[in-house]
Design a protein around this motif. Sequence first.
Motif, short mmCIF file in Angstrom:
data_model
loop_
_atom_site.label_atom_id
_atom_site.label_comp_id
_atom_site.label_asym_id
_atom_site.label_seq_id
_atom_site.Cartn_x
_atom_site.Cartn_y
_atom_site.Cartn_z
N MET A 101 -26.01 35.95 -9.10
CA MET A 101 -25.35 36.68 -8.01
C MET A 101 -26.18 37.89 -7.61
O MET A 101 -26.36 38.15 -6.41
N SER A 102 -26.73 38.62 -8.57
CA SER A 102 -27.61 39.75 -8.27
C SER A 102 -28.90 39.29 -7.60
O SER A 102 -29.39 39.94 -6.67
N LEU A 103 -29.43 38.17 -8.06
CA LEU A 103 -30.63 37.59 -7.46
C LEU A 103 -30.37 37.22 -6.00
O LEU A 103 -31.21 37.48 -5.13
N MET A 104 -29.22 36.63 -5.72
CA MET A 104 -28.87 36.25 -4.34
C MET A 104 -28.77 37.50 -3.45
O MET A 104 -29.24 37.48 -2.31
N ASP A 105 -28.19 38.57 -3.98
CA ASP A 105 -28.11 39.82 -3.23
C ASP A 105 -29.50 40.34 -2.90
O ASP A 105 -29.77 40.78 -1.78
N GLN A 106 -30.39 40.28 -3.87
CA GLN A 106 -31.76 40.75 -3.68
C GLN A 106 -32.48 39.87 -2.65
O GLN A 106 -33.19 40.38 -1.78
N CYS A 107 -32.29 38.57 -2.73
CA CYS A 107 -32.92 37.65 -1.78
C CYS A 107 -32.41 37.89 -0.37
O CYS A 107 -33.19 37.91 0.59
N GLU A 108 -31.11 38.07 -0.23
CA GLU A 108 -30.51 38.35 1.08
C GLU A 108 -31.11 39.61 1.69
O GLU A 108 -31.47 39.64 2.86
N ALA A 109 -31.22 40.67 0.88
CA ALA A 109 -31.76 41.94 1.36
C ALA A 109 -33.22 41.80 1.78
O ALA A 109 -33.63 42.32 2.83
N LEU A 110 -34.02 41.09 1.00
CA LEU A 110 -35.43 40.91 1.33
C LEU A 110 -35.61 40.02 2.57
O LEU A 110 -36.48 40.29 3.40
N ALA A 111 -34.79 39.00 2.70
CA ALA A 111 -34.86 38.14 3.89
C ALA A 111 -34.51 38.94 5.14
O ALA A 111 -35.19 38.83 6.17
N LEU A 112 -33.49 39.76 5.04
CA LEU A 112 -33.08 40.60 6.17
C LEU A 112 -34.17 41.61 6.53
O LEU A 112 -34.50 41.80 7.70
N GLN A 113 -34.74 42.21 5.51
CA GLN A 113 -35.81 43.20 5.70
C GLN A 113 -37.02 42.62 6.41
O GLN A 113 -37.68 43.28 7.19
N HIS A 114 -37.31 41.34 6.16
CA HIS A 114 -38.48 40.69 6.75
C HIS A 114 -38.13 39.72 7.88
O HIS A 114 -38.97 38.91 8.29
N ASN A 115 -36.91 39.82 8.39
CA ASN A 115 -36.44 38.98 9.50
C ASN A 115 -36.65 37.49 9.25
O ASN A 115 -37.06 36.75 10.15
#
Length: 114
Positions: A8-22
Amino acid sequence: MHEYSIVMSLMDQCEALALQHNAKGIEQVELKIGILSGVEPALLAQAFDTFKLGTVCNDAKLIMNIQPLVLQCRDCEQQTQVNERTVICPACGGNNTLVMDGEDMMLMQLILDT
């Protein structure tokens, strides 16, 4: 099973990085998992496959690199790699060792779909 909370924490981190890099999504998630990290790779993979559905990682492939334990012996001064959960120096049999690597879990790389 703490692998679920880790994913769940990994998914949050992935979501944030994907958003950050469009990014539209994530194609691959690469992790380094230390042999003494307390993480069970098979359970982590199962949790990842369950929780990735409907997220930015929906189509992502999980790559897990298992990091051997790296011990530094304070008695014989040898640095060794072992693929088991032990703190005994394989060179001299002593237990006066320092763990140099193999205790952590780290996100090493994401391949983004941009």
